[in-house]
Write a protein that holds these residues in place. Structure first.
Motif, mmCIF file in Angstrom:
data_model
loop_
_atom_site.group_PDB
_atom_site.id
_atom_site.type_symbol
_atom_site.label_atom_id
_atom_site.label_comp_id
_atom_site.label_asym_id
_atom_site.label_seq_id
_atom_site.Cartn_x
_atom_site.Cartn_y
_atom_site.Cartn_z
ATOM 1 N N LEU A 113 0.838 -1.202 0.000
ATOM 2 C CA LEU A 113 0.000 0.000 0.000
ATOM 3 C C LEU A 113 0.874 1.254 0.000
ATOM 4 O O LEU A 113 0.583 2.213 -0.727
ATOM 5 N N VAL A 114 1.926 1.252 0.797
ATOM 6 C CA VAL A 114 2.841 2.398 0.813
ATOM 7 C C VAL A 114 3.389 2.639 -0.591
ATOM 8 O O VAL A 114 3.417 3.773 -1.089
ATOM 9 N N LYS A 115 3.809 1.573 -1.249
ATOM 10 C CA LYS A 115 4.347 1.682 -2.607
ATOM 11 C C LYS A 115 3.298 2.210 -3.573
ATOM 12 O O LYS A 115 3.590 3.052 -4.438
ATOM 13 N N ALA A 116 2.058 1.728 -3.447
ATOM 14 C CA ALA A 116 0.981 2.158 -4.347
ATOM 15 C C ALA A 116 0.650 3.632 -4.175
ATOM 16 O O ALA A 116 0.206 4.296 -5.118
ATOM 17 N N CYS A 117 0.864 4.162 -2.968
ATOM 18 C CA CYS A 117 0.546 5.568 -2.692
ATOM 19 C C CYS A 117 1.621 6.518 -3.204
ATOM 20 O O CYS A 117 1.340 7.698 -3.428
ATOM 21 N N ARG A 118 2.833 6.011 -3.358
ATOM 22 C CA ARG A 118 3.931 6.869 -3.830
ATOM 23 C C ARG A 118 3.704 7.246 -5.285
ATOM 24 O O ARG A 118 3.660 6.401 -6.167
ATOM 25 N N GLY A 119 3.520 8.505 -5.520
ATOM 26 C CA GLY A 119 3.282 8.990 -6.874
ATOM 27 C C GLY A 119 1.849 8.886 -7.339
ATOM 28 O O GLY A 119 1.536 9.306 -8.458
ATOM 29 N N ALA A 120 0.966 8.323 -6.506
ATOM 30 C CA ALA A 120 -0.440 8.208 -6.899
ATOM 31 C C ALA A 120 -1.104 9.579 -6.886
ATOM 32 O O ALA A 120 -0.762 10.449 -6.081
ATOM 33 N N ARG A 121 -2.065 9.759 -7.785
ATOM 34 C CA ARG A 121 -2.786 11.023 -7.871
ATOM 35 C C ARG A 121 -4.226 10.812 -7.429
ATOM 36 O O ARG A 121 -4.906 9.877 -7.827
#
Length: 202
Positions: A59-67
């Motif tokens: 989840l942390v990875k998915a949030c990085r750069g997510a808009r």
């Protein structure tokens, strides 16, 4: 295999972590995440081993750069839609096959016994998964000894979340539009599995 949470030492921060995770999941299922929330999660530490820790790291990875704009579109396509939502987030649907059925009435009765009721500005019925997670957050963090007790938490969890959460998670996981929310759901599933193990051991 994930390590079950332990309830014996609530002063070690574990109860706070449980409450915080329920609160985060409630926020993510209640509405699309704000950019500020995405940035906060994306900057969080993601360490440790086990299924729950890996799901959090994902989840942390998915949030990085997510808009936020893109995730709002995904949320709407999954949970809002035109007419009937693609994926329903309400317990009654999974337990009884229809919305606003007996499970909701039973939930309202249990909430009343806890002295809880839906706020006037909330239109969603109480069996929305976000509201149930928020109740768990409240029970864990409550200063009321009876509310915060493990038997009270376990009774609410076992009656109103455990019987149907996996069906909801399956519906999200297999949906063609679920990308970010598939990641959210992996975390939710891992957490609910850990909670189930812990309550079974209590």
């Amino acid at each position: 295999m994930s390590t079950p949470l332990k309830f014996e030492t609530p002063d070690n921060g574990e109860e706070t972590a449980r409450a915080d995770l329920y609160g985060l999941l409630a926020t993510l299922y209640a509405a699309p995440p704000s950019q500020a929330l995405l940035d906060t999660i994306g900057s969080a530490a993601a360490e440790g081993e086990g299924i729950l820790q890996q799901a959090w790291a994902d989840l942390v990875k998915a949030c990085r750069g997510a808009r936020a704009e893109a995730l709002s579109t995904e949320y709407d396509s999954l949970f809002i839609g035109v007419g009937k939502p693609e994926v329903l987030l309400y317990g009654s649907y999974y337990l009884a096959g229809f919305l606003m059925e007996k499970p909701l009435a039973e939930l309202r009765a249990d909430l009343a016994r806890l002295g809880l009721e839906r706020a006037d500005d909330i239109s969603e019925p109480e069996d929305h998964i976000a509201m149930l997670f928020e109740v768990m957050r409240y029970l864990i963090a409550s200063q009321d000894i009876e509310h915060a007790s493990i038997p009270t938490q376990q009774a609410f969890f076992s009656t109103h979340i455990a019987p149907w959460a996996a069906q909801l998670f399956d519906a999200i996981d297999t949906h063609r539009h679920a990308a970010f929310y598939a990641t959210v759901t992996r975390l939710a599933r891992a957490f609910i599995d850990v909670e189930t193990q812990a309550f079974d051991m209590a």
